[in-house]
Structures are given as structure tokens and as C-alpha cells.
Design an enzyme around this catalytic site. Structure first.
Site, mmCIF file in Angstrom:
data_model
loop_
_atom_site.group_PDB
_atom_site.id
_atom_site.type_symbol
_atom_site.label_atom_id
_atom_site.label_comp_id
_atom_site.label_asym_id
_atom_site.label_seq_id
_atom_site.Cartn_x
_atom_site.Cartn_y
_atom_site.Cartn_z
ATOM 1 N N ILE A 14 -6.487 -29.098 12.490
ATOM 2 C CA ILE A 14 -7.153 -29.236 11.188
ATOM 3 C C ILE A 14 -8.408 -28.373 11.239
ATOM 4 C CG2 ILE A 14 -8.236 -30.817 9.551
ATOM 5 C CD1 ILE A 14 -6.251 -32.920 10.412
ATOM 6 N N HIS A 15 -8.254 -27.147 10.766
ATOM 7 C CA HIS A 15 -9.340 -26.167 10.768
ATOM 8 C C HIS A 15 -10.035 -26.164 9.412
ATOM 9 C CE1 HIS A 15 -6.565 -23.397 8.678
ATOM 10 N NE2 HIS A 15 -5.662 -23.943 9.478
ATOM 11 N N ALA A 16 -10.861 -25.191 9.135
ATOM 12 C CA ALA A 16 -11.734 -25.188 7.962
ATOM 13 C C ALA A 16 -11.005 -25.339 6.624
ATOM 14 C CB ALA A 16 -12.587 -23.925 7.954
ATOM 15 N N PRO A 18 -7.814 -26.511 5.702
ATOM 16 C CA PRO A 18 -7.258 -27.829 5.396
ATOM 17 C C PRO A 18 -8.315 -28.935 5.387
ATOM 18 C CG PRO A 18 -6.488 -27.079 7.545
ATOM 19 C CD PRO A 18 -7.206 -25.937 6.904
ATOM 20 N N ALA A 19 -9.346 -28.788 6.203
ATOM 21 C CA ALA A 19 -10.417 -29.789 6.193
ATOM 22 C C ALA A 19 -11.099 -29.809 4.832
ATOM 23 C CB ALA A 19 -11.426 -29.502 7.298
#
Length: 88
Positions: A14-16, A18-19
């Protein structure tokens, strides 16, 4: 209070991007929404909190939703998480 467990399946975790989508989906709800791992917890309405969890592929987390619209919030977030292929 409603909860749902997930395991991250996205190879990038969960990177930038999708966060930020999760935060955008969570923010309009009145309920308190937390994302918890065994070690940490973060407010799902905070991009820095979510990014601070550093969820990688294989990480397990639980959404904990509490409030007047908890069922709708959990359903919307679960749908988003599965549609994006982030976790199952």
C-alpha cells in the site's frame, strides 16, 4: 464496532497512490476508522498515518470502524480495497 481483516496482495504494497485513495474514501464518513497491524495503528483518514504503517505484500491488517455509519463505511472501503487488488 465493525472489523474486517485483510492480507496485502499487491506486489507494491500500500504505497502513496492507493493510500491516498483509501484516505479519500474514508474521509467523508462520520465514523472513526482505524487501520491496525499487530504492531501499529493509524487513522485511515490520515495519509501520513497510513503511509507510516509501511504495509508490504503479505502484511496483514484490520480495518476497525466505529460510529453511526460504520456498516456503510466498512462496505465502501472493503469494495475499494478488493477492486483495486490491494488486499483480500
Amino acid at each position: 464496532m465493525k472489523t474486517q481483516q485483510f492480507t496485502v496482495v499487491d506486489p507494491l504494497g500500500i504505497h502513496a497512490r492507493p493510500a491516498s485513495q483509501l484516505v479519500a474514501k474514508a474521509t467523508p464518513f462520520a465514523s472513526s476508522i482505524e487501520i491496525r497491524t499487530e504492531e501499529k495503528a493509524a487513522n485511515l483518514k490520515s495519509i501520513l498515518g497510513v503511509m507510516g504503517l509501511a504495509l508490504k505484500q503479505g502484511s496483514q491488517f484490520t480495518l476497525v470502524v466505529e460510529g453511526e455509519d460504520e456498516e456503510q463505511a466498512l462496505a465502501a472501503l472493503t469494495t475499494l480495497i478488493t477492486e483495486m487488488g490491494l488486499a483480500q
